[in-house]
Design a protein around this motif. Structure first.
Motif, PDB file in Angstrom:
ATOM      1  N   TRP A   1     -63.523   0.235  12.586  1.00 34.02           N
ATOM      2  CA  TRP A   1     -64.321  -0.910  12.147  1.00 34.02           C
ATOM      3  C   TRP A   1     -64.163  -2.068  13.118  1.00 34.02           C
ATOM      4  O   TRP A   1     -65.138  -2.722  13.478  1.00 34.02           O
ATOM      5  CB  TRP A   1     -63.900  -1.328  10.735  1.00 34.02           C
ATOM      6  CG  TRP A   1     -64.709  -2.454  10.165  1.00 34.02           C
ATOM      7  CD1 TRP A   1     -66.071  -2.614  10.228  1.00 34.02           C
ATOM      8  CD2 TRP A   1     -64.220  -3.600   9.462  1.00 34.02           C
ATOM      9  NE1 TRP A   1     -66.454  -3.774   9.590  1.00 34.02           N
ATOM     10  CE2 TRP A   1     -65.346  -4.392   9.115  1.00 34.02           C
ATOM     11  CE3 TRP A   1     -62.943  -4.010   9.076  1.00 34.02           C
ATOM     12  CZ2 TRP A   1     -65.216  -5.589   8.412  1.00 34.02           C
ATOM     13  CZ3 TRP A   1     -62.813  -5.199   8.364  1.00 34.02           C
ATOM     14  CH2 TRP A   1     -63.949  -5.971   8.041  1.00 34.02           C
TER      15      TRP A   1
ATOM     16  N   LEU B   1     -67.143  -3.885  15.105  1.00 29.08           N
ATOM     17  CA  LEU B   1     -67.397  -5.323  15.049  1.00 29.08           C
ATOM     18  C   LEU B   1     -67.502  -5.918  16.454  1.00 29.08           C
ATOM     19  O   LEU B   1     -68.385  -6.732  16.736  1.00 29.08           O
ATOM     20  CB  LEU B   1     -66.278  -6.029  14.273  1.00 29.08           C
ATOM     21  CG  LEU B   1     -66.203  -5.772  12.764  1.00 29.08           C
ATOM     22  CD1 LEU B   1     -64.949  -6.410  12.178  1.00 29.08           C
ATOM     23  CD2 LEU B   1     -67.439  -6.305  12.055  1.00 29.08           C
ATOM     24  N   ASN B   2     -66.606  -5.506  17.336  1.00 32.32           N
ATOM     25  CA  ASN B   2     -66.611  -6.066  18.681  1.00 32.32           C
ATOM     26  C   ASN B   2     -67.765  -5.543  19.522  1.00 32.32           C
ATOM     27  O   ASN B   2     -68.205  -6.230  20.455  1.00 32.32           O
ATOM     28  CB  ASN B   2     -65.271  -5.794  19.363  1.00 32.32           C
ATOM     29  CG  ASN B   2     -64.166  -6.703  18.853  1.00 32.32           C
ATOM     30  OD1 ASN B   2     -64.170  -7.899  19.106  1.00 32.32           O
ATOM     31  ND2 ASN B   2     -63.227  -6.153  18.098  1.00 32.32           N
TER      32      ASN B   2
ATOM     33  N   CYS C   1     -70.768  -7.838  17.968  1.00 32.92           N
ATOM     34  CA  CYS C   1     -70.778  -9.277  18.197  1.00 32.92           C
ATOM     35  C   CYS C   1     -71.157  -9.592  19.637  1.00 32.92           C
ATOM     36  O   CYS C   1     -70.905  -8.804  20.550  1.00 32.92           O
ATOM     37  CB  CYS C   1     -69.425  -9.902  17.851  1.00 32.92           C
ATOM     38  SG  CYS C   1     -68.089  -9.475  18.977  1.00 32.92           S
TER      39      CYS C   1
ATOM     40  N   ILE D   1     -62.593  -9.940  17.818  1.00 30.90           N
ATOM     41  CA  ILE D   1     -62.256  -9.827  16.397  1.00 30.90           C
ATOM     42  C   ILE D   1     -61.194  -8.742  16.239  1.00 30.90           C
ATOM     43  O   ILE D   1     -61.333  -7.628  16.767  1.00 30.90           O
ATOM     44  CB  ILE D   1     -63.493  -9.481  15.561  1.00 30.90           C
ATOM     45  CG1 ILE D   1     -64.556 -10.572  15.702  1.00 30.90           C
ATOM     46  CG2 ILE D   1     -63.113  -9.291  14.087  1.00 30.90           C
ATOM     47  CD1 ILE D   1     -65.871 -10.227  15.039  1.00 30.90           C
TER      48      ILE D   1
ATOM     49  N   THR E   1     -73.153  -5.517   7.312  1.00 35.13           N
ATOM     50  CA  THR E   1     -73.636  -5.370   8.684  1.00 35.13           C
ATOM     51  C   THR E   1     -73.400  -6.665   9.444  1.00 35.13           C
ATOM     52  O   THR E   1     -73.804  -7.737   8.981  1.00 35.13           O
ATOM     53  CB  THR E   1     -75.141  -5.040   8.699  1.00 35.13           C
ATOM     54  OG1 THR E   1     -75.355  -3.821   7.981  1.00 35.13           O
ATOM     55  CG2 THR E   1     -75.639  -4.876  10.133  1.00 35.13           C
ATOM     56  N   TYR E   2     -72.758  -6.568  10.612  1.00 36.26           N
ATOM     57  CA  TYR E   2     -72.464  -7.751  11.414  1.00 36.26           C
ATOM     58  C   TYR E   2     -73.710  -8.170  12.178  1.00 36.26           C
ATOM     59  O   TYR E   2     -74.355  -7.362  12.829  1.00 36.26           O
ATOM     60  CB  TYR E   2     -71.327  -7.460  12.397  1.00 36.26           C
ATOM     61  CG  TYR E   2     -70.676  -8.712  12.951  1.00 36.26           C
ATOM     62  CD1 TYR E   2     -69.523  -9.217  12.368  1.00 36.26           C
ATOM     63  CD2 TYR E   2     -71.213  -9.374  14.062  1.00 36.26           C
ATOM     64  CE1 TYR E   2     -68.920 -10.365  12.859  1.00 36.26           C
ATOM     65  CE2 TYR E   2     -70.615 -10.520  14.554  1.00 36.26           C
ATOM     66  CZ  TYR E   2     -69.464 -11.009  13.955  1.00 36.26           C
ATOM     67  OH  TYR E   2     -68.873 -12.149  14.444  1.00 36.26           O
TER      68      TYR E   2
ATOM     69  N   ASN F   1     -75.636 -11.546  14.615  1.00 37.14           N
ATOM     70  CA  ASN F   1     -75.336 -12.657  15.515  1.00 37.14           C
ATOM     71  C   ASN F   1     -76.293 -13.833  15.344  1.00 37.14           C
ATOM     72  O   ASN F   1     -76.128 -14.868  15.991  1.00 37.14           O
ATOM     73  CB  ASN F   1     -75.387 -12.175  16.961  1.00 37.14           C
ATOM     74  CG  ASN F   1     -74.289 -11.177  17.264  1.00 37.14           C
ATOM     75  OD1 ASN F   1     -73.130 -11.533  17.446  1.00 37.14           O
ATOM     76  ND2 ASN F   1     -74.644  -9.883  17.316  1.00 37.14           N
TER      77      ASN F   1
ATOM     78  N   TYR G   1     -75.299  -9.057   5.032  1.00 33.33           N
ATOM     79  CA  TYR G   1     -75.544  -9.335   6.443  1.00 33.33           C
ATOM     80  C   TYR G   1     -74.837 -10.641   6.786  1.00 33.33           C
ATOM     81  O   TYR G   1     -75.067 -11.662   6.126  1.00 33.33           O
ATOM     82  CB  TYR G   1     -77.043  -9.478   6.732  1.00 33.33           C
ATOM     83  CG  TYR G   1     -77.841  -8.219   6.482  1.00 33.33           C
ATOM     84  CD1 TYR G   1     -77.992  -7.250   7.480  1.00 33.33           C
ATOM     85  CD2 TYR G   1     -78.448  -7.998   5.244  1.00 33.33           C
ATOM     86  CE1 TYR G   1     -78.723  -6.104   7.250  1.00 33.33           C
ATOM     87  CE2 TYR G   1     -79.179  -6.844   5.005  1.00 33.33           C
ATOM     88  CZ  TYR G   1     -79.313  -5.900   6.005  1.00 33.33           C
ATOM     89  OH  TYR G   1     -80.037  -4.756   5.779  1.00 33.33           O
TER      90      TYR G   1
ATOM     91  N   ASN H   1     -71.639 -12.652   9.688  1.00 28.73           N
ATOM     92  CA  ASN H   1     -70.674 -12.541  10.775  1.00 28.73           C
ATOM     93  C   ASN H   1     -69.280 -12.714  10.182  1.00 28.73           C
ATOM     94  O   ASN H   1     -69.086 -12.506   8.983  1.00 28.73           O
ATOM     95  CB  ASN H   1     -70.981 -13.555  11.884  1.00 28.73           C
ATOM     96  CG  ASN H   1     -70.851 -14.991  11.409  1.00 28.73           C
ATOM     97  OD1 ASN H   1     -70.728 -15.266  10.213  1.00 28.73           O
ATOM     98  ND2 ASN H   1     -70.871 -15.921  12.346  1.00 28.73           N
ATOM     99  N   ILE H   2     -68.325 -13.139  10.987  1.00 28.01           N
ATOM    100  CA  ILE H   2     -66.945 -13.208  10.494  1.00 28.01           C
ATOM    101  C   ILE H   2     -66.774 -14.276   9.414  1.00 28.01           C
ATOM    102  O   ILE H   2     -65.837 -14.224   8.616  1.00 28.01           O
ATOM    103  CB  ILE H   2     -65.974 -13.452  11.672  1.00 28.01           C
ATOM    104  CG1 ILE H   2     -64.541 -13.120  11.264  1.00 28.01           C
ATOM    105  CG2 ILE H   2     -66.124 -14.857  12.226  1.00 28.01           C
ATOM    106  CD1 ILE H   2     -63.575 -13.089  12.430  1.00 28.01           C
TER     107      ILE H   2
ATOM    108  N   HIS I   1     -68.284 -14.458   6.766  1.00 28.72           N
ATOM    109  CA  HIS I   1     -68.354 -13.745   5.485  1.00 28.72           C
ATOM    110  C   HIS I   1     -66.970 -13.648   4.837  1.00 28.72           C
ATOM    111  O   HIS I   1     -66.854 -13.623   3.606  1.00 28.72           O
ATOM    112  CB  HIS I   1     -68.933 -12.343   5.738  1.00 28.72           C
ATOM    113  CG  HIS I   1     -68.817 -11.395   4.592  1.00 28.72           C
ATOM    114  ND1 HIS I   1     -69.852 -11.139   3.708  1.00 28.72           N
ATOM    115  CD2 HIS I   1     -67.792 -10.601   4.176  1.00 28.72           C
ATOM    116  CE1 HIS I   1     -69.468 -10.245   2.821  1.00 28.72           C
ATOM    117  NE2 HIS I   1     -68.220  -9.901   3.075  1.00 28.72           N
TER     118      HIS I   1
END
Length: 411
Positions: A130, A134-135, A138, A144, A160-161, A163, A314, A316-317, A319
């Motif tokens: 995971w 994430l990386n 992003c 992260i 879902t990440y 931007n 939906y 980003n970090i 959340h």
């Protein structure tokens, strides 16, 4: 059909390491993956499953990467070149023995201890994958990291990440029509630069730190401006600059976020991203989230309560950022490519210097108490977003931030 698909691409479900393992197992040379014939005899330890000690020799049951569990083998420690995995195994074994009241110097493990160790090992694999996902997703400088030293929970589901904002039904973004002509937007702004065009002040100092009061808007340079990407009036659009860690909290607050680097006071930290939805849709979702005891709705009420950001699925970090009644992050409304005051971007800036290792928090019920009329436009009420005004619609949620000034309830 081929001509319609020539520009199409899909993401691979295997990680880089997994593809290397498959190539080695199938004895395939791959220049792109840096796999040569010399690598065909290499085997990678995915995790360690069990332990036994015979006299003074230690043996470990190895799960090999790219191979099924039925192909696990017992190996003496001297065959293993994976110090980090050995360290994790010994930590997990100690916890397992303490939980099962077994002596710490045991020469073998019982079934409950083995089961716990395998669950922890599989959890680490899932969290590492995971973290890699994430990386890859992003698009910012800051990396992260993910840690869970509290329980056996893996990555959250249905997240879902992203931007940038995901635009929901009934929402339209209008791009700006003009840009600035400055050569130095901070030291020598022409006609007040982008902020001056909207009769507002420039938000940043020469160190790219916010200098205006909370509640006042930030206008950054946009794609139509003559300045370059190194312009110091481009801060939020650069994205997250600090390495951050998503971690599991130990006091029942779920996941949280801590910084791995020192963050200076008034520096930009992150945006609050999610799906932009109408207030009507936010009310529907808000009642559902309220029953679940969670809240990811953020009203965009800078001038009118028309749209809401929903970061439940939906985001980003941000959340994973928790509430605090004494937070170290402050919300600002930011306008870059879109000048519709009903649709600002939500940016978090540091209220003070934040130490490396410190958890990042914002107040879900923050308000701006300023005499400046412009500042009074913003009254951020994250916890009440999307909900009717009548208080009997709310389920009181206990606050667990732990600060001396805690209000005891989120709302």
């Amino acid at each position: 059909m081929a001509r319609y698909l020539k520009d199409c691409s899909v993401s691979c479900k295997y990680s880089w390491d997994d593809l290397q393992v498959l190539c080695r197992r199938q004895k395939l040379v791959c220049k792109q993956l840096a796999v040569t014939e010399n690598d065909f005899g290499d085997y990678v330890v995915e995790y360690l499953c069990n332990y036994r000690r015979i006299k003074t020799r230690e043996f470990f049951l190895v799960k090999w990467k790219g191979y099924s569990e039925s192909e696990n083998t017992w190996e003496p420690q001297k065959h293993l070149k994976c110090p980090k995995l050995l360290q994790h195994f010994r930590q997990d074994m100690r916890l397992a023995l303490l939980h099962t009241n077994m002596p710490l110097d045991t020469s073998s493990l019982d079934a409950p201890a083995v089961s716990f160790i395998i669950q922890r090992a599989k959890q680490r694999v899932k969290l590492r994958r995971w973290e890699e996902d994430l990386n890859r997703a992003c698009q910012h400088k800051g990396r992260i990291f993910v840690r869970n030293d509290v329980d056996l929970d893996g990555p959250p589901k249905n997240f879902t990440y992203i931007n940038s904002y995901k635009i929901g039904a009934g929402v339209e973004l209008n791009e700006v029509a003009v840009g600035c002509e400055c050569t130095d937007c901070i030291k020598a702004p022409v006609n007040g630069c982008c902020a001056g065009a909207s009769d507002n002040r420039t938000a940043y100092n020469d160190h790219m730190q916010v200098k205006i009061r909370p509640g006042m808007p930030i206008y950054e340079c946009n794609s139509r401006c003559g300045c370059g990407t190194d312009c110091k009036n481009r801060v939020v659009q650069r994205g997250i600059q600090y390495d951050l860690c998503i971690f599991k909290t130990a006091n029942g607050r779920g996941w949280g976020v801590r910084t791995l680097e020192r963050i200076p006071k008034n520096s930009f930290v992150m945006e609050y991203l999610g799906e932009i939805i109408t207030s009507e849709e936010a009310e529907r979702r808000g009642q559902m989230y309220d029953q679940q005891g969670v809240t990811y709705l953020f009203d965009l009420d800078y001038v009118a309560d028309v749209f809401t950001v929903d970061a439940a699925h939906y985001g980003n970090i941000s959340h994973f950022v928790n509430h605090s009644c004494n937070p170290n992050l402050q919300v600002y409304n930011v306008f870059i490519e879109n000048l519709d005051e009903r649709l600002p971007q939500i940016a978090f800036f540091a209220t003070r210097s934040i130490r490396a290792g410190e958890e990042l928090t914002f107040d879900y019920k923050m308000t701006i108490d300023e005499v400046d009329a412009e500042s009074n436009k913003m009254d951020t009420n994250f916890s009440l977003a999307g909900m009717p005004d009548a208080p009997n619609h709310r389920i009181r949620m206990e606050c667990k931030c732990g600060v001396e000034s805690c209000r005891k309830y989120l709302f």
